[in-house]
Design an enzyme around this catalytic site. Structure first.
Site, short mmCIF file in Angstrom:
data_model
loop_
_atom_site.label_atom_id
_atom_site.label_comp_id
_atom_site.label_asym_id
_atom_site.label_seq_id
_atom_site.Cartn_x
_atom_site.Cartn_y
_atom_site.Cartn_z
CG ASP A 81 -2.11 1.05 1.33
OD1 ASP A 81 -2.33 1.39 0.21
OD2 ASP A 81 -2.39 1.40 2.43
CG HIS A 82 -0.47 5.04 0.17
ND1 HIS A 82 -0.90 5.92 -0.76
CD2 HIS A 82 -1.46 4.51 0.90
CE1 HIS A 82 -2.13 6.01 -0.70
NE2 HIS A 82 -2.57 5.28 0.26
N GLY A 180 -7.61 8.70 6.71
CA GLY A 180 -7.82 8.98 8.24
C GLY A 180 -9.24 9.13 8.71
CE LYS A 183 -12.65 8.02 5.62
NZ LYS A 183 -11.08 7.87 5.43
CG HIS A 210 -6.26 4.78 -1.92
ND1 HIS A 210 -5.13 4.40 -1.31
CD2 HIS A 210 -6.25 3.99 -3.17
CE1 HIS A 210 -4.28 3.45 -1.97
NE2 HIS A 210 -5.05 3.27 -3.21
CB SER A 213 -12.58 4.23 7.10
OG SER A 213 -11.46 3.37 7.16
NE ARG A 259 -4.28 2.87 11.29
CZ ARG A 259 -3.60 3.52 10.77
NH1 ARG A 259 -2.88 4.66 11.48
NH2 ARG A 259 -2.38 3.15 9.83
NE ARG A 280 -2.58 -14.56 27.68
CZ ARG A 280 -1.72 -15.49 28.36
NH1 ARG A 280 -1.20 -16.53 28.02
NH2 ARG A 280 -1.83 -15.26 29.85
P1 13P Z 1 -8.89 5.09 5.35
O1 13P Z 1 -8.06 5.93 6.34
O2 13P Z 1 -10.22 5.66 5.07
O3 13P Z 1 -8.98 3.70 6.18
O4 13P Z 1 -8.11 4.42 3.94
C1 13P Z 1 -7.06 3.45 3.93
C2 13P Z 1 -6.34 3.47 2.80
O5 13P Z 1 -6.57 4.30 1.95
C3 13P Z 1 -5.23 2.66 2.84
O6 13P Z 1 -4.28 2.81 1.71
O1 G3H Z 2 -3.16 5.21 3.55
C1 G3H Z 2 -2.58 4.59 4.53
C2 G3H Z 2 -2.75 3.52 5.25
O2 G3H Z 2 -4.07 3.90 6.19
C3 G3H Z 2 -1.74 2.91 6.04
O3 G3H Z 2 -1.43 3.60 7.08
O4 G3H Z 2 1.02 4.13 6.71
O5 G3H Z 2 0.04 4.47 8.91
O6 G3H Z 2 0.40 2.44 7.93
P1 G3H Z 2 0.03 3.64 7.62
ZN ZN Z 3 -4.57 4.73 0.86
#
Ligand code: 13P
Ligand code: G3H
Ligand code: ZN
Length: 315
Positions: A81-82, A180, A183, A210, A213, A259, A280
């Protein structure tokens, strides 16, 4: 079973979106596999640069290999991712990943194309597919900050040229979402008009959303009631996922919501059980709650119930 992202996209395009969920640790991994099996859904595991550095990239890899053995029914792809260019090459050469995302969306149009093209050549040589990004989401990405004001939606005409010149296999589009928990400041809006135009230009080509959430308000309230301070958090209406899927969105990224589940479970658990220090105990609650969360999300994505059909297609 780890499969290519390409196959999952072929199965889902135009019908439903595959949930792409980020993981960082054991508890998320367990909840993720259980939730997807409960809802009989294929899925994509996302690993960010931050999660690779959280412990050690080998730890996550080994966790996924173990989960594949523990849950032999699961059908999933593993995706970076990214990624920046260097991390993409590391993943491509690892022999473990199904696909990578090169995020060069902060560069100029031509530089984004050139960078993406280099990654595509390296990835295709090893049988991996590549997601690229055009346009910029509002909010915070790992190494890139884009303010709400500067957020740029994807230009549909540019999208077609970008895909043709870069050779990427899927495209993350900016249609009004952001990363995040914060939004939308005003009324929520996904730009379906822009999405429809992108699909017209790129018919049959998988698009990625992307920042998807939902930031459920009851979750936020529970967190705040248990001592959290998350004010004004708002997300994407999950009822919009199916419409997005019909318009070519084949992968929907969700991290923040997971999260929030973690934060709510742990805040509430320790508030209600101040004498407990066995991690646990909330860990088990989290795995159950995360599994339920994933299963429910897959209903909104439309991926729930498609596992058997996808297994047939990939085997
Ligand atoms: P959210 O922050 O909306 O969960 O997006 C996650 C995301 O785009 C990861 O690449
Ligand atoms: O878009 C980013 C994802 O939510 C991943 O987040 O880079 O903090 O792991 P992170
Ligand atoms: Zn993303």
């Amino acid at each position: 079973m780890i499969v290519t992202t390409k196959k999952l996209f072929e199965a889902a395009y135009g019908k439903y979106a595959i949930g792409a969920y980020n993981i960082n640790n054991l508890e998320q991994t367990m909840g993720l596999f259980r939730g997807n099996l409960m809802s009989k859904a294929p899925f994509i595991i996302q690993i960010s640069k931050g999660s690779r550095d959280y412990t050690d990239k080998e730890m996550l890899q080994s966790l996924i290999i173990a989960a594949d053995k523990v849950f032999p029914e699961a059908v999933f792809a593993v995706h970076l991712d990214h990624g920046d260019e260097e991390t993409c090459y590391d993943c491509i050469n690892s022999g473990f990943y199904s696909s990578v995302m090169i995020d060069a969306s902060h560069l100029s149009f031509d530089e984004n194309i050139a960078t993406t093209k280099r990654v595509v050549e390296a990835a295709h040589a090893k049988g991996l597919v590549v997601e690229a990004e055009l346009g910029q989401l509002g909010g915070v990405e790992e190494h890139i900050q884009v303010s709400e004001d500067e957020a740029r939606l994807t230009n549909p005409a540019q999208a077609k040229e970008f895909v043709q010149r870069s050779g990427c296999d899927s495209l993350a589009v900016a249609i009004g979402t952001s990363h995040g928990a914060f939004k939308f400041s005003g009324s929520q809006s996904l730009h379906f008009d822009v999405l429809a135009e992108i699909q017209k230009q790129l018919l049959g080509f998988p698009l990625v959303m992307h920042g998807s959430s939902s930031v459920p308000q009851d979750e936020v309230e529970r967190i705040n009631k248990a001592g959290g301070k998350i004010q004004g958090a708002r997300g994407v209406d999950a009822n919009q996922f199916k419409r997005a899927a019909e318009l070519g969105v084949t992968k929907i990224n969700i991290d923040t919501d997971g999260r929030l589940v973690w934060t709510r479970v742990h805040r509430e658990y320790f508030m209600e059980h101040p004498e407990v220090f066995d991690f646990r105990k909330p860990g088990k609650v989290f795995m159950d709650e995360y599994a339920k969360f994933i299963a429910n999300k897959n209903e909104f994505l439309g991926s729930a119930g498609n596992l058997d059909e996808v297994r047939k297609l990939v085997s």
